[in-house]
Enzyme design. Structure first.
Site, PDB file in Angstrom:
ATOM      1  N   ALA A  52       0.838  -1.200   0.000  1.00 11.24           N
ATOM      2  CA  ALA A  52       0.000   0.000   0.000  1.00 11.24           C
ATOM      3  C   ALA A  52       0.869   1.245   0.000  1.00 11.24           C
ATOM      4  O   ALA A  52       0.625   2.196  -0.745  1.00 11.24           O
ATOM      5  CB  ALA A  52      -0.910  -0.010   1.214  1.00 11.24           C
ATOM      6  N   TYR A  54       3.992   1.417  -1.015  1.00 10.22           N
ATOM      7  CA  TYR A  54       4.711   1.485  -2.286  1.00 10.22           C
ATOM      8  C   TYR A  54       3.776   2.048  -3.361  1.00 10.22           C
ATOM      9  O   TYR A  54       4.142   2.937  -4.123  1.00 10.22           O
ATOM     10  CB  TYR A  54       5.180   0.076  -2.672  1.00 10.22           C
ATOM     11  CG  TYR A  54       5.908   0.043  -3.985  1.00 10.22           C
ATOM     12  CD1 TYR A  54       7.258   0.336  -4.057  1.00 10.22           C
ATOM     13  CD2 TYR A  54       5.235  -0.267  -5.164  1.00 10.22           C
ATOM     14  CE1 TYR A  54       7.930   0.331  -5.275  1.00 10.22           C
ATOM     15  CE2 TYR A  54       5.884  -0.275  -6.377  1.00 10.22           C
ATOM     16  CZ  TYR A  54       7.241   0.015  -6.430  1.00 10.22           C
ATOM     17  OH  TYR A  54       7.881   0.007  -7.636  1.00 10.22           O
ATOM     18  N   ASP A  55       2.547   1.532  -3.378  1.00  8.26           N
ATOM     19  CA  ASP A  55       1.577   2.004  -4.373  1.00  8.26           C
ATOM     20  C   ASP A  55       1.316   3.494  -4.215  1.00  8.26           C
ATOM     21  O   ASP A  55       1.138   4.219  -5.186  1.00  8.26           O
ATOM     22  CB  ASP A  55       0.262   1.243  -4.262  1.00  8.26           C
ATOM     23  CG  ASP A  55       0.419  -0.178  -4.787  1.00  8.26           C
ATOM     24  OD1 ASP A  55       1.428  -0.436  -5.471  1.00  8.26           O
ATOM     25  OD2 ASP A  55      -0.449  -1.017  -4.495  1.00  8.26           O
ATOM     26  N   GLU A 134     -17.769 -16.986 -16.341  1.00  6.35           N
ATOM     27  CA  GLU A 134     -16.790 -15.892 -16.230  1.00  6.35           C
ATOM     28  C   GLU A 134     -16.228 -15.588 -17.607  1.00  6.35           C
ATOM     29  O   GLU A 134     -16.278 -16.436 -18.504  1.00  6.35           O
ATOM     30  CB  GLU A 134     -15.666 -16.316 -15.279  1.00  6.35           C
ATOM     31  CG  GLU A 134     -14.843 -17.472 -15.810  1.00  6.35           C
ATOM     32  CD  GLU A 134     -14.021 -18.175 -14.736  1.00  6.35           C
ATOM     33  OE1 GLU A 134     -14.605 -18.902 -13.915  1.00  6.35           O
ATOM     34  OE2 GLU A 134     -12.793 -18.000 -14.752  1.00  6.35           O
ATOM     35  N   LYS A 136     -13.777 -15.278 -20.704  1.00  4.27           N
ATOM     36  CA  LYS A 136     -12.592 -16.015 -21.148  1.00  4.27           C
ATOM     37  C   LYS A 136     -11.584 -14.981 -21.642  1.00  4.27           C
ATOM     38  O   LYS A 136     -11.794 -14.321 -22.665  1.00  4.27           O
ATOM     39  CB  LYS A 136     -12.952 -16.982 -22.272  1.00  4.27           C
ATOM     40  CG  LYS A 136     -11.788 -17.829 -22.724  1.00  4.27           C
ATOM     41  CD  LYS A 136     -12.251 -18.887 -23.720  1.00  4.27           C
ATOM     42  CE  LYS A 136     -11.140 -19.859 -24.068  1.00  4.27           C
ATOM     43  NZ  LYS A 136      -9.963 -19.257 -24.625  1.00  4.27           N
ATOM     44  N   ASP A 138      -8.467 -13.231 -23.232  1.00  9.88           N
ATOM     45  CA  ASP A 138      -7.629 -13.560 -24.388  1.00  9.88           C
ATOM     46  C   ASP A 138      -6.202 -13.078 -24.158  1.00  9.88           C
ATOM     47  O   ASP A 138      -5.779 -12.041 -24.649  1.00  9.88           O
ATOM     48  CB  ASP A 138      -8.229 -12.905 -25.640  1.00  9.88           C
ATOM     49  CG  ASP A 138      -7.640 -13.488 -26.904  1.00  9.88           C
ATOM     50  OD1 ASP A 138      -6.913 -14.495 -26.809  1.00  9.88           O
ATOM     51  OD2 ASP A 138      -7.911 -12.935 -27.983  1.00  9.88           O
ATOM     52  N   GLU A 194      -4.446 -15.896 -16.381  1.00  4.41           N
ATOM     53  CA  GLU A 194      -4.133 -15.302 -17.678  1.00  4.41           C
ATOM     54  C   GLU A 194      -3.361 -13.995 -17.507  1.00  4.41           C
ATOM     55  O   GLU A 194      -3.755 -13.127 -16.735  1.00  4.41           O
ATOM     56  CB  GLU A 194      -5.466 -15.012 -18.386  1.00  4.41           C
ATOM     57  CG  GLU A 194      -5.385 -15.040 -19.875  1.00  4.41           C
ATOM     58  CD  GLU A 194      -5.408 -16.443 -20.471  1.00  4.41           C
ATOM     59  OE1 GLU A 194      -5.383 -17.452 -19.712  1.00  4.41           O
ATOM     60  OE2 GLU A 194      -5.418 -16.540 -21.708  1.00  4.41           O
ATOM     61  N   LYS A 334     -17.488 -19.573 -27.116  1.00  2.00           N
ATOM     62  CA  LYS A 334     -16.728 -18.561 -27.849  1.00  2.00           C
ATOM     63  C   LYS A 334     -17.624 -17.513 -28.510  1.00  2.00           C
ATOM     64  O   LYS A 334     -18.747 -17.802 -28.902  1.00  2.00           O
ATOM     65  CB  LYS A 334     -15.892 -19.248 -28.949  1.00  2.00           C
ATOM     66  CG  LYS A 334     -14.913 -20.283 -28.438  1.00  2.00           C
ATOM     67  CD  LYS A 334     -13.808 -19.721 -27.590  1.00  2.00           C
ATOM     68  CE  LYS A 334     -12.647 -19.207 -28.393  1.00  2.00           C
ATOM     69  NZ  LYS A 334     -11.848 -20.186 -29.074  1.00  2.00           N
ATOM     70  N   CYS A 428       3.818  15.367 -50.406  1.00  2.00           N
ATOM     71  CA  CYS A 428       2.570  15.443 -49.654  1.00  2.00           C
ATOM     72  C   CYS A 428       1.407  15.273 -50.634  1.00  2.00           C
ATOM     73  O   CYS A 428       1.338  15.973 -51.641  1.00  2.00           O
ATOM     74  CB  CYS A 428       2.483  16.786 -48.945  1.00  2.00           C
ATOM     75  SG  CYS A 428       0.866  17.075 -48.216  1.00  2.00           S
ATOM     76  N   CYS A 431      -0.570  18.934 -50.706  1.00  2.00           N
ATOM     77  CA  CYS A 431      -0.021  20.188 -51.244  1.00  2.00           C
ATOM     78  C   CYS A 431       1.147  19.974 -52.189  1.00  2.00           C
ATOM     79  O   CYS A 431       1.630  20.917 -52.808  1.00  2.00           O
ATOM     80  CB  CYS A 431       0.385  21.121 -50.110  1.00  2.00           C
ATOM     81  SG  CYS A 431       1.875  20.587 -49.256  1.00  2.00           S
ATOM     82  N   CYS A 452       5.196  16.190 -44.225  1.00  2.00           N
ATOM     83  CA  CYS A 452       5.086  17.175 -45.289  1.00  2.00           C
ATOM     84  C   CYS A 452       5.847  18.419 -44.843  1.00  2.00           C
ATOM     85  O   CYS A 452       5.710  18.867 -43.704  1.00  2.00           O
ATOM     86  CB  CYS A 452       3.606  17.498 -45.499  1.00  2.00           C
ATOM     87  SG  CYS A 452       3.323  19.046 -46.347  1.00  2.00           S
ATOM     88  N   CYS A 458       0.353  24.095 -46.838  1.00  2.00           N
ATOM     89  CA  CYS A 458      -0.338  22.806 -47.000  1.00  2.00           C
ATOM     90  C   CYS A 458      -1.749  22.919 -46.421  1.00  2.00           C
ATOM     91  O   CYS A 458      -1.918  23.060 -45.206  1.00  2.00           O
ATOM     92  CB  CYS A 458       0.432  21.700 -46.295  1.00  2.00           C
ATOM     93  SG  CYS A 458      -0.439  20.124 -46.377  1.00  2.00           S
TER      94      CYS A 458
HETATM   95  S1  IVH Z   1     -10.088 -22.371 -17.006  1.00  2.00           S
HETATM   96  C1  IVH Z   1      -8.400 -26.929 -17.571  1.00  2.00           C
HETATM   97  N1  IVH Z   1     -10.876 -19.916 -17.170  1.00  2.00           N
HETATM   98  O1  IVH Z   1      -8.498 -20.508 -22.189  1.00  2.00           O
HETATM   99  C2  IVH Z   1      -8.385 -25.577 -18.162  1.00  2.00           C
HETATM  100  N2  IVH Z   1      -9.352 -20.700 -18.809  1.00  2.00           N
HETATM  101  O2  IVH Z   1      -9.007 -22.535 -24.230  1.00  2.00           O
HETATM  102  C3  IVH Z   1      -8.764 -24.562 -17.149  1.00  2.00           C
HETATM  103  N3  IVH Z   1      -8.669 -18.967 -20.399  1.00  2.00           N
HETATM  104  O3  IVH Z   1      -5.670 -22.464 -21.620  1.00  2.00           O
HETATM  105  C4  IVH Z   1      -8.813 -23.236 -17.755  1.00  2.00           C
HETATM  106  N4  IVH Z   1      -9.850 -17.335 -19.540  1.00  2.00           N
HETATM  107  O4  IVH Z   1      -5.499 -19.963 -21.146  1.00  2.00           O
HETATM  108  C5  IVH Z   1     -10.113 -20.869 -17.720  1.00  2.00           C
HETATM  109  N5  IVH Z   1     -11.620 -17.713 -17.137  1.00  2.00           N
HETATM  110  C6  IVH Z   1     -10.881 -18.671 -17.687  1.00  2.00           C
HETATM  111  C7  IVH Z   1     -10.084 -18.447 -18.803  1.00  2.00           C
HETATM  112  C8  IVH Z   1      -9.342 -19.485 -19.353  1.00  2.00           C
HETATM  113  C9  IVH Z   1      -8.993 -17.677 -20.475  1.00  2.00           C
HETATM  114  C10 IVH Z   1      -7.780 -19.647 -21.351  1.00  2.00           C
HETATM  115  C11 IVH Z   1      -6.717 -20.502 -20.715  1.00  2.00           C
HETATM  116  C12 IVH Z   1      -6.884 -21.849 -21.321  1.00  2.00           C
HETATM  117  C13 IVH Z   1      -7.649 -21.561 -22.552  1.00  2.00           C
HETATM  118  C14 IVH Z   1      -8.435 -22.759 -22.995  1.00  2.00           C
END
Ligand code: IVH
Length: 713
Positions: A52, A54-55, A134, A136, A138, A194, A334, A428, A431, A452, A458
């Protein structure tokens, strides 16, 4: 930054800002303190202060650096965090393999999943089945081992069985604690989750990469992966990587008997978890969650590519087990693809206010992730060459959340015959002036941006400058936005800033007044003229900002306004620097102003030496009055308005501290002695400046004399 494992805490000392400190002194002190704590934390693994505290230090430094970008130190801990480089990535075997998830694309796949689970568990119709849902994320999955609450190693997913040892890199991710806090922390647990990069951070990173000629990342995921897999962890440390914990591998003991319970414990231990997780008991609820998250997708600030459903009870998970490489107890639902293929019909070059030529891909419109896309950024000339993007190519386009669409790659199979590599124009497009890549002083290399050289001849630059001139933080003229400027410029009514203020008079005398034109009503024209009139008085800092001089943003404009007080004073200082050149005292005097460096001075000199600009400013000054800068914070002091020169080595203060303190008291600090100098403060080993002072009869004080004068003795 994790919870500290320190025995000795220095909490109160760390974060307090000192009442008498100037921003410059405070930035210097905070930078040094943070660098010290970073070294203890990253290098020695022995922090002395709590997270805290440090933040709080970092927040304060961030705040100050944002307010005074010119004061940011080159080695500021906000851009550089020390972490020892690793020689090469070793391998780490995952005790429990890191598997992937089965996919659902249609609603029916989700219904099938829930039914499959129920069948497998032999649940009756009235038996409740809780399923968590939840986002997913990326990003890239990572496994972080904590032994007795201490982060001991971290590995990428790799092939699922064995990943790369990225412990040093993971330790630089601020959100990941080095020590878990609270109750029920097991002896050993592999936390899985992730690593990702937020949209804003991604854009900032790519813009910086484009500016420095570095690698442009196609999307936040690639940028996160590229940032994590750096052999030099200090590079990772500079990238604002983030983390969500959502699963686990090996664990000596679990803190709960449900998925949601374990994730709640993660949160208690100080790990970041996603707050959008919910528990559902019906398929309808799962699908409603999916749609809700999909609708929020663009505004989450990070990339997600679907949602994940997991059976909540861990004993059920155990019974369900795995099938091939995916758990039977979870599935990923997905979203529609965020990439699409389309034809790049043309490459357009846009010309910005400072003449920068920016290539934009004009695309055959295509729906990407639910939004129609017809433009995509191409960043710069080098990027087009690197990807060999040609007009007529079929390209893969990507959109992620609210990130500007990008061209990911060319589909070479579909390249038309006889296509030519794209040749970036050296003139350009608006102009016809030469467009050049200036050489960058620090690197000696050609700038990635081609500009330019037409300046005010211009039309594109002039139009952009006018838009800037009326914008909110400049003259802020209500009702005179981008479209109106385009119209007034294209119809010859406004060609320069001064024209804005003569518009009404000219309109009255005109055969074709605005009120006769379509789209202009009496009241709106009257309102516009009133809004223009309301801006005939303008504060100095806004005026300077509005001129659109390169490198003079709002903060620099304020710094200049504060230092000179009036436009006249600033102009005579700049004129003296123009006359005297780079080696002159006049040039150095400007250089001595807090927050102002050579780049800004050169930009001022360039701007004010240009005849066009002089004429335009003079015409504008016939129409508007520039208000002198009003100092708000500075109280009257014995040195208010005095010019002071520091020379030699000071012992009680650093030179920078002394300078900042003098400025805070209203003095002007100069680097060279002239007749106008009021005091020369001479430390030990003062040289020629002291001699000059004596020769000119300027009052000379020693350090104690100075402190006595300002009441600090
Ligand atoms: S659970 C046994 N929860 O999706 C696998 N994975 O397509 C348990 N990912 O390799 C994973 N969000 O990298 C889980 N809320 C989430 C996720 C999640 C992203 C990724 C993860 C996994 C890949 C699978």
């Amino acid at each position: 930054m994790p919870e500290t494992k320190s025995k000795k805490k220095r909490t109160s000392k760390a974060s307090a800002s000192r009442a008498s400190e100037t921003p410059a002194a405070e930035i210097a002190r905070l930078s040094a303190e943070i660098a010290h704590h970073d070294a203890l934390y990253y290098r020695d693994d022995a922090p002395e202060i709590s997270d805290a505290d440090y933040d709080a230090l970092r927040r304060r430094l961030d705040e100050l650096e944002k307010a005074h970008p010119g004061l940011r130190q080159a080695d500021s801990p906000t851009v550089k965090v020390g972490a020892a480089p690793v020689a090469a990535f070793g391998k780490i075997r995952h005790d429990v393999p890191m598997l992937s998830l089965g996919n659902a694309f249609e609603d029916q796949d989700v219904v099938d999943f829930a039914e499959r689970v129920r069948r497998f568990l032999m649940l009756g119709e009235s038996d409740e089945l809780e399923i968590t849902s939840e986002p997913k994320i990326d990003g890239l999955s990572i496994s972080i081992r904590y032994e007795n609450g201490e982060l001991t190693q971290a590995a990428t997913r790799g092939d699922g069985a064995e990943g790369e040892n990225v412990t040093a890199n993971i330790k630089t991710v601020r959100e990941i604690p080095h020590t878990l806090k609270g109750q029920n922390v097991p002896e050993l647990i592999d936390i899985r989750g992730e690593i990702y990069l937020g949209h804003k951070d991604f854009e900032v990173l790519n813009a910086a990469q484009a500016e420095s000629g570095g690698k442009i990342f196609a999307n936040p995921r690639n940028a996160a992966a590229g940032s994590l897999r750096q052999l030099d962890a200090s590079i990772t440390a500079k990238r604002p990587l983030r983390f969500f914990a959502y699963a686990w591998g090996a664990a000596s003991k679990l803190p709960a008997d449900t998925q949601a319970g374990v994730v709640a414990a993660f949160k208690h231990w100080g790990l970041p978890v996603n707050s959008l997780m919910r528990i559902a008991t019906t398929t309808e609820e799962l699908l409603a969650f999916y749609r809700d998250i999909e609708s929020k997708r663009a505004s989450l600030g990070y990339d997600i590519d679907g949602v994940v459903y997991k059976v909540n009870r861990l004993d059920y998970q155990e019974r369900l087990g795995f099938v091939s490489r995916s758990p039977r107890w979870a599935i990923a639902h997905k979203f529609a693809a965020e990439q699409a293929t389309t034809v790049l019909e043309k490459i357009d070059i846009q010309v910005g206010r400072t003449g920068a030529l920016t290539p934009v891909a004009k695309l055959r419109p295509v729906t990407v992730g639910g939004v129609v896309v017809s433009n995509a950024t191409l960043h710069n000339e080098d990027e087009i060459a690197r990807k060999d993007i040609r007009e007529g190519d079929t390209v893969v386009v990507q959109r992620a959340g609210d990130v500007i669409p990008q061209v990911v790659e060319v589909v070479l199979d579909k390249r038309p015959e006889h296509s030519h590599a794209y040749k970036f124009s050296t003139v350009c497009p608006v102009c016809g002036s030469h467009a050049v890549r200036e050489s960058v002083e620090e690197t000696g290399k050609a700038d990635v941006v081609r500009r330019c050289t037409g300046g005010l001849i211009c039309p594109a630059q002039v139009k952009e400058r006018l838009k800037h001139f009326v914008s909110r933080n400049a003259f802020d003229i209500e009702g005179l936005g981008t479209e109106k400027i385009e119209f007034f410029f294209d119809t010859g009514r406004i060609k320069s800033p001064a024209d804005i203020f003569t518009l009404e008079a000219r309109d009255r005398a005109s055969d074709e007044p605005l009120t006769k034109l379509r789209g202009f009503k009496d009241t709106s024209v009257r309102k516009l003229f009133a809004a223009i009139d309301a801006r005939r008085e303008v504060p100095l800092d806004r005026f300077l900002f509005s001129l659109g001089i390169r490198h003079i943003g709002e903060t620099t404009a304020k710094d200049l306004a504060k230092a000179y007080g009036s436009l006249e004073a600033l102009r005579s200082a700049v004129d003296a620097a123009i006359e005297g050149g780079k080696e002159s005292d006049a040039y150095r005097d400007i250089d001595n102003i807090e927050g102002i460096g050579e780049t800004v001075i050169d930009a001022l000199v360039d701007f004010f030496s240009e005849a066009h600009n002089q004429e335009q400013v003079a015409a504008l000054l016939k129409e508007v009055t520039v208000q002198p800068y009003v100092r708000t914070q500075t109280k009257e002091s014995p040195v208010t308005g005095k010019t002071v020169v520091f020379t030699g080595t000071l012992t009680k203060l650093t030179r920078n501290e002394a300078k900042a303190q003098a400025e805070r008291l209203g003095a002007k600090v100069s680097g060279s002695v002239s007749k106008k100098t009021d005091y020369v403060v001479a430390g030990t080993e003062a040289g020629s400046k002291l001699d000059n002072a004596r020769a000119l009869g300027v009052t000379v004080l020693d350090e104690d004399g100075w402190l006595a004068l300002i009441g600090q003795a």
